[in-house]
Design an enzyme around this catalytic site. Structure first.
Site, PDB file in Angstrom:
ATOM      1  N   HIS A   1     -12.527  15.442  -3.026  1.00 20.18           N
ATOM      2  CA  HIS A   1     -12.207  16.451  -4.035  1.00 20.18           C
ATOM      3  C   HIS A   1     -10.783  16.275  -4.550  1.00 20.18           C
ATOM      4  O   HIS A   1     -10.580  15.923  -5.716  1.00 20.18           O
ATOM      5  CB  HIS A   1     -12.409  17.854  -3.440  1.00 20.18           C
ATOM      6  CG  HIS A   1     -12.103  18.962  -4.411  1.00 20.18           C
ATOM      7  ND1 HIS A   1     -11.761  20.222  -4.011  1.00 20.18           N
ATOM      8  CD2 HIS A   1     -12.086  18.985  -5.759  1.00 20.18           C
ATOM      9  CE1 HIS A   1     -11.540  20.984  -5.072  1.00 20.18           C
ATOM     10  NE2 HIS A   1     -11.726  20.251  -6.145  1.00 20.18           N
TER      11      HIS A   1
ATOM     12  N   HIS B   1     -16.340  16.272 -10.353  1.00 23.89           N
ATOM     13  CA  HIS B   1     -15.534  17.400  -9.873  1.00 23.89           C
ATOM     14  C   HIS B   1     -16.398  18.647  -9.684  1.00 23.89           C
ATOM     15  O   HIS B   1     -16.254  19.363  -8.696  1.00 23.89           O
ATOM     16  CB  HIS B   1     -14.381  17.702 -10.830  1.00 23.89           C
ATOM     17  CG  HIS B   1     -13.573  18.885 -10.401  1.00 23.89           C
ATOM     18  ND1 HIS B   1     -13.717  20.125 -10.974  1.00 23.89           N
ATOM     19  CD2 HIS B   1     -12.646  19.035  -9.414  1.00 23.89           C
ATOM     20  CE1 HIS B   1     -12.906  20.982 -10.372  1.00 23.89           C
ATOM     21  NE2 HIS B   1     -12.246  20.348  -9.423  1.00 23.89           N
TER      22      HIS B   1
END
Length: 910
Positions: free
Chosen positions: A570, A761
């Protein structure tokens, strides 16, 4: 005909007779007009003498008349769309009233148009007369979200087509300019997309320049705009000196030397990330002075003071409000539990029912402290208002995470544990097992034997009659391997107070039904002494005791997974690795460059959210260090993973192939065969990847008909070179960087960037609270190791295994703090722009073909959304449809505001 030749009917036509060829013919002149073979015009009464010319017969008297005629001056109107603030503070109100008064006495907003053409007399760009916005003071009290202001600008008939407009703001206060439309030219309205803050001249004396929506490659730039194009980029790059003001629009690079705070003490010292010692991507430079105690560490700016990012990168009002409400919830959820914890001194959850009460009754209500504490705490009025407006003090309660919505006990099941590896919040760690037993790549002298403790007897009974080798050859075995990333840090992690971790490996079997099952977990510790046992294998349970040990082992795997997910997949792979490409785009690509226009929506808010992360999340003793297993070593672990980061493998197809979960197969959709057919992240992701790739290829081919155009585009080449050589300087010498020499190269690079910013994302971010908000499902840290029969604590485990399990999970305070933060991070703001959407859909570019192509891309995204909905209803897809099974919606493109566990925004915006 004279008017036609003069071109006063349309500013697009040639507007002077000078330089044209005349031939004398008795009482007439013949005028020779060169004609573009591709765009021949038919003029009535004109005879053609050659294929490339048109001859017009005009009397000498008429020519004399035409020659003495002066250029005509006429008015055009500029309409500026300005966005108002929804809520003003006292200072804003005073400044607005001052500006309204000042506007009446001549301190105005001044506009000037620039033509695409050069003035033949001065050899400088043609400019209009200055004009002022004439209705600012009249409209200053309007409370609407947007206000249109007008100005009348005088231009002459030889002005040509305007390509830029400058704005000088002589008011006290900045304003947010959405767009400008110029009306009155014969070629129709001209659009200037702005979406930018225009600063007062007291802060920035130079006028702001905005270009029309017409895209130009550098070599196509009209002569009248060349200087403005180059100067604007020079201003955006700055000179690399000084401390940045919040009103600046300067994009520059620096290393991560602001995460620690050495002035607070040794425990807040953190290494600088970026450079030969610890490679890392670069971040946006702020220019702050060094700390007092370490010249190499930048001084800190602590909340609530703002961190510098270029002015246009800061959150717009609705986003800022949504984020502050989220932060307020985090304050309430962090502060109050800490008080409760200090009162009660009982930091552990007493039972699963106490965890459930966080959602149903609220923390303070449950403990009977709500009203009493709220009265005593010096919290701002806003807290009280929010508390009053929420039914039953909802802000002090947590929303029920989605993982509990369909089956409260799903998290306990092995099939759900495995399902989340391909359809949860981290579906990008799983790999196909290609050799058994797995082998470490770490230095054996430093970290002990390379061999795993996993043996054939641990797993062969779970392979449906196959041998291990058969299962490997038939692509039935998969692994999540965190051994090598955790082991080098374990000694230091396990020395931290209240942290205990293993380096884990988990083996999964793909059963005939197409679902995965965990069949063995290896737990490794650093070798204390030569010959001592440092590895332990746990297999599925056969009795009550082994069931609790298995649950503890799975919890340790989830804790490993939570750390790698947050710090590597992430933060590093979407947030940090994108920042250099964004900085370089603003520094090297003009706003009129077609590639800048393509990337623009995919860069929104990323620099701001990354700056906020440096301030609050990834800093020393920040939320990430407090809530995740690696503690103060979190960012060092992230940097260790960067050494193996490869941009060329960040696209979805390349990543699936690298992990061995897909192979190339031209006969399959997207040219790939998934070895786990029901892999929701991969199968949905490939549809979005292909849609992005098709859109980008159409776009690139429109502007780059051949490779020469790409190689000779100095702005494009400078953007890519700077992204690598400065933004990713520590990896600049790697030979895996894709070249940028033709349309396929450019399509691949841009598709990867857009994929990372949008779908990748989204898949990794918006499921954090839905899956992680219930701590037992996905604990971000563990506080106890598995008990060994020889350990003194084995007796307490044996006597009350539930109490032991809960004491191994994060404490009440750690849990509630983590839940509050991932709740904020999983929230869509009201002004979110989703993939397939753009601001000013019809006017973001002046290229109608591209506008049409974008509508096609949007339609494809809508089709994908319907297909995802269909898949989630398909009972044959057991990893996304079934009794108590959550549908996979993390790549469903659209979403409402809030925590929805779906929606693909255009950019890394939270």
């Amino acid at each position: 005909m004279a008017r036609e030749i003069m071109g006063t009917c349309c500013m697009m036509e040639k507007s002077s007779l000078f330089g044209l060829n005349f031939v004398k013919d008795q009482n007439h002149l013949r005028l020779l007009i060169p004609i573009d073979q591709n765009r021949r015009r038919f003029i009535k009464g004109v005879r053609t003498t050659r294929p490339v010319q048109v001859v017009a017969a005009i009397s000498e008297d008429l020519v004399k008349l035409v020659r003495v005629e002066k250029p005509v001056t006429f008015k055009v109107r500029a309409v500026l769309t300005v966005r108002n603030k929804n809520k003003e503070d006292f200072t804003d109100t005073i400044l607005r009233k001052l500006d309204a008064f000042a506007d009446q006495i001549g301190r105005n907003v001044v506009l000037e148009l620039y033509s695409n053409d050069i003035d033949p007399k001065t050899r400088a760009p043609k400019k209009s007369n200055e004009a002022v916005l004439k209705d600012w003071s009249k409209k200053s009290n309007l409370k609407t979200e947007r206000v249109n202001y007008t100005a009348d600008i005088l231009v002459d008939s030889e002005f040509g087509v305007p390509g830029a407009i400058t704005i000088t703001n002589k008011h006290q206060k900045e304003f947010f300019l959405e767009s400008i439309t110029i009306e009155g030219f014969a070629c129709g309205p001209l659009h200037f997309p702005c979406n930018s803050w225009v600063q007062s001249t007291k802060d920035h004396s130079k006028p702001r320049v905005f270009f029309s929506n017409q895209p130009y490659l550098p070599h196509e730039t009209p002569a009248g705009l060349k200087y403005l194009r180059d100067q604007e980029l020079k201003d955006l790059r700055g000179d690399g000196e000084g401390v940045r003001k919040l009103s600046d629009r300067i994009y520059d690079y620096d290393v991560y030397n602001d995460l620690g705070n050495p002035d607070r003490g040794n425990e807040f010292i953190r290494p600088s990330l970026g450079g030969d010692k610890i490679p890392y991507p670069r971040r946006c430079r702020t220019g702050r002075v060094p700390s007092d105690t370490d010249i190499l560490a930048e001084s800190r700016v602590e909340k609530p003071l703002p961190m510098y990012v270029p002015r246009d990168e800061q959150f717009e009002e609705s986003k800022a409000n949504a984020f502050s409400t989220g932060r307020l919830k985090a304050v309430l959820h962090n502060l109050l539990p800490s008080i409760v914890a200090s009162i009660s001194k009982k930091h552990d959850f007493k039972g699963f029912s106490q965890i459930d009460s966080l959602y149903s009754e609220g923390l303070l209500l449950k403990l009977g402290l709500q009203d009493d504490l709220l009265k005593k705490l010096p919290l701002p009025n806003l807290v009280t208002k929010l508390h009053e407006s929420s039914q039953g003090g909802g802000l002090l309660k947590y929303d029920t995470p989605k993982i509990l919505s369909k089956d409260k006990f799903a998290w306990l099941r092995d099939d759900e544990f495995a399902r989340q590896a391909i359809a949860g919040v981290n579906p990008v760690s799983i790999e196909r097992l290609q050799a058994f037993p797995p082998v470490s790549r770490l230095d054996p002298e430093k970290y002990g034997p390379e061999e795993s403790a996993l043996r054939e007897e641990h797993i062969v009974g779970h392979l449906n009659g196959m041998t291990v080798q058969q299962a490997i050859e038939e692509n039935k075995l998969y692994i999540i391997d965190y051994h090598d990333i955790y082991l080098p840090f374990l000694d230091r992690i396990n020395a931290l107070d209240g942290r205990k971790a293993y380096a884990t490996r988990t083996i999964f079997y793909l059963n005939p039904a197409g679902t995965l099952m965990p069949i063995a977990i290896e737990l490794s510790l650093p070798q204390a002494l030569p010959g001592s046992e440092s590895k332990r294998v746990v297999t599925p349970p056969v009795d009550a005791t082994s069931n609790w040990l298995w649950q503890l082992a799975k919890a340790h795997v989830c804790s490993n997974d939570a750390g790698v997910h947050q710090l590597v997949h992430h933060w590093l792979r979407t947030h940090a690795s994108m920042e250099p490409f964004i900085l370089a785009a603003h520094r090297q690509l003009s706003a009129m460059h077609p590639i800048y226009k393509l990337l623009d929506p995919h860069m929104r808010y990323t620099l701001e959210i990354n700056a906020l992360a440096r301030q609050n999340l990834i800093n020393a003793d920040g939320v990430i260090e407090q809530c995740f297993t690696p503690g103060r070593y979190c960012m060092e672990m992230s940097a260790a993973a960067y050494k193996n980061w490869r941009f060329d493998l960040e696209g979805l197809p390349a990543d699936l192939i690298r992990r061995g979960v897909a192979v190339r197969d031209p006969s399959k959709p997207h040219g790939l065969k998934l070895l786990i057919e029901d892999y929701p992240y991969a199968s949905d992701g490939l549809m979005i990847w292909e849609a992005i790739q098709t859109w980008v290829r159409t776009y690139v081919n429109r502007y780059y008909p051949d490779s020469a155009h790409i190689c000779n585009d100095r702005e494009l080449q400078a953007w890519y070179a700077e992204s690598i050589n400065v933004g990713h300087a520590d990896l600049r010498h790697e030979d895996w960087w894709p070249t940028l020499a033709d349309a396929d190269d450019l399509t691949g690079i841009l598709t990867t960037i857009i994929w990372l910013a949008s779908a990748q994302h989204a898949a990794l971010n918006f499921g954090q609270y839905p899956y992680g908000g219930y701590i037992p499902n996905r604990p971000p840290l563990m506080r106890r190791l598995l008990p060994d029969e020889n350990d003194p604590e084995y007796t307490s485990f044996h006597g009350d295994p539930q109490k032991y399990f809960l004491s191994a999970l994060p404490s009440l305070l750690q849990s509630t703090k983590y839940m509050a933060v991932v709740d904020t991070l999983s929230t869509h703001s009201p002004d979110e722009e989703y993939i397939g959407e753009r601001q000013q859909t019809d006017t973001w570019t002046g290229d109608s073909e591209i506008v049409e192509a974008f509508y096609g891309f949007s339609a494809e995204i809508q089709r994908i959304e319907k297909e995802i909905e269909r898949r989630n209803r398909d009972p044959s897809l057991k990893n996304r449809c079934g009794a108590g099974v959550l549908p996979y919606e993390l790549l469903a493109p659209s979403s409402e505001a809030g925590v929805t566990c779906r929606g693909v925004p255009n950019s890394v915006s939270i």
